[in-house]
Design an enzyme around this catalytic site. Sequence first.
Site, short mmCIF file in Angstrom:
data_model
loop_
_atom_site.label_atom_id
_atom_site.label_comp_id
_atom_site.label_asym_id
_atom_site.label_seq_id
_atom_site.Cartn_x
_atom_site.Cartn_y
_atom_site.Cartn_z
N ASP A 1 0.87 -1.19 0.00
CA ASP A 1 0.00 0.00 0.00
C ASP A 1 0.90 1.23 0.00
O ASP A 1 1.91 1.25 0.70
CB ASP A 1 -0.89 -0.03 1.26
CG ASP A 1 -2.10 0.89 1.14
OD1 ASP A 1 -1.90 2.10 0.92
OD2 ASP A 1 -3.23 0.40 1.27
N SER B 1 -16.76 -2.36 -9.26
CA SER B 1 -17.79 -1.61 -8.55
C SER B 1 -19.10 -1.66 -9.31
O SER B 1 -19.12 -1.72 -10.55
CB SER B 1 -17.31 -0.16 -8.46
OG SER B 1 -18.35 0.68 -8.03
N TYR C 1 -14.06 7.86 -12.63
CA TYR C 1 -13.75 6.76 -11.72
C TYR C 1 -14.36 5.45 -12.24
O TYR C 1 -13.71 4.42 -12.35
CB TYR C 1 -14.28 7.06 -10.30
CG TYR C 1 -14.34 5.84 -9.43
CD1 TYR C 1 -13.18 5.24 -8.94
CD2 TYR C 1 -15.57 5.24 -9.10
CE1 TYR C 1 -13.24 4.10 -8.16
CE2 TYR C 1 -15.64 4.11 -8.31
CZ TYR C 1 -14.47 3.54 -7.84
OH TYR C 1 -14.53 2.40 -7.08
N LYS D 1 -12.71 1.74 -13.74
CA LYS D 1 -13.07 0.37 -13.33
C LYS D 1 -13.46 -0.46 -14.56
O LYS D 1 -13.07 -1.62 -14.68
CB LYS D 1 -14.24 0.41 -12.34
CG LYS D 1 -13.86 0.97 -10.98
CD LYS D 1 -12.92 0.03 -10.24
CE LYS D 1 -12.38 0.60 -8.97
NZ LYS D 1 -11.28 -0.15 -8.38
N ASN E 1 -22.72 -1.17 -2.05
CA ASN E 1 -22.28 -0.11 -1.11
C ASN E 1 -21.75 -0.70 0.20
O ASN E 1 -22.55 -1.04 1.08
CB ASN E 1 -23.44 0.86 -0.84
CG ASN E 1 -23.73 1.75 -2.03
OD1 ASN E 1 -23.99 1.26 -3.12
ND2 ASN E 1 -23.67 3.04 -1.84
#
Length: 369
Positions: A37, A131, A159, A163, A189
């Site tokens: 990360d 997503s 965004y 994806k 979500n």
Amino acid sequence: MTQAAAEHVLVTGGAGYIGSHTVIALVEAGRKPVIVDNLDNSCEEAVRRIEQIVGEKIPFFEVDIRDTNGLDEVYKQYPTITSVLHFAGLKAVGESGQIPLEYYNCNVAGSINLLQWCQKHNIHNFVFSSSATVYGDVTRFEGMIPIPEECPTGPTNPYGRTKMMIEDIIRDHVRANAPWNAAILRYFNPMGAHPSGLVGEDPLGIPNNLLPYLAQVAVGRREKLFVFGDDYPSRDGTPIRDYIHVCDLAAGHVAALEKLEAVDKERKQLPQGSPELKHGFSREWNLGTGHGSTVLEVVKAFSNAVGKDLPYEITGRRDGDVLDLTAKPGRANSELNWKAEKTLDESCSDLWRWTSENPYGYKKDRHDK
Ligand code: NAD
Ligand code: WQD
């Protein structure tokens, strides 16, 4: 020791919200995660908290997924990495419209670099965080709510387009490279936190999403919630979303990894020259509960968990919001043998435990007001 227990799983973005919960789930499933990360949207304290929960040290490298040398260093120390769970990326819809190049660079170029690195080191099992945003406004089609994976895609912001592009890149790469197995997980979500209250979501700055904002209202960091529109054709006028507990989501990743490994084993037993071996395997799975809640239902459920009515004000609609994003999770239920188990009330009480015990997230001071 089983074969899986000897192997390592690289978790990119493992210090972040969903990654941290998945690292815990991996250890609980007897796996050995290694976190990479760049700490762009997280901090090392999250790794310490994970270690506190699982009772063991988790290898952590502060490395960017675009940094091949940095990734190679990780591989030098952990040549037993056989799979990747790829969470790392930027995720704020609004910001992606303001700095799109950063989003394409981090998310798309970063993912390409990671795939190339995997290819170089013969790592062929890949789980990607996609997503529900790839579906865009599904109300443009009839009969697509709840949303099945077959629903046509059409993201409406940079965004979401990153994806979609990464999904396409993975599918193309897998089609051309037979040993590869990829799971594309489309989350709805995510909400909630680990039931220990030690690990949860810790957004930088003003939260964009409903639950982190509401949580900050509950601890007095924000005055009230602004509800973006109550003139939608829903039961109370506010939009409907499929809120899924982050620990259920984490369990979905373990299930997807197991599925890829099972597919890999099956494919290795096929006779050479079988037509199935011409291409790798990739598949999309929705990770959601299948139940939709409105914004006001969420406000009520979280207020119940907190034990007081939380203040809110109805304002205008937010650009780009859609009426309903509820998953049809049947494919993941049957093929991954996975199902979201936790209720909205459990998600709210876990979120409240995390927030009340860590009102400023992992930070001990109040700099990030
Ligand atoms: P997060 O920001 O908490 O976690 C992402 C992590 O990736 C952070 O720790 C960040 O520091 C790290 N990171 C970012 N760019 C990096 C880079 N170039 N190299 C290395 N590390 C990098 O977000 P999250 O909510 O845990 O989301 C994880 C993934 O799931 C993301 O890909 C996101 O797009 C996707 N997703 C999230 C949601 C959601 O609502 N949270 C919904 C659907 C999909
Ligand atoms: C939920 C509902 C808002 C904030 C986003 C991304 C999606 C995915 C999940 C990453 C909506 C309302 C919100 C507030 C409000 N992330 N709301 N006041 O928009 O469904 O999805 O996160 O992939 O890509 O778009 O989530 O939490 O922002 O909003 O009234 O202050 O809450 O209008 O109806 P969303 P959200």
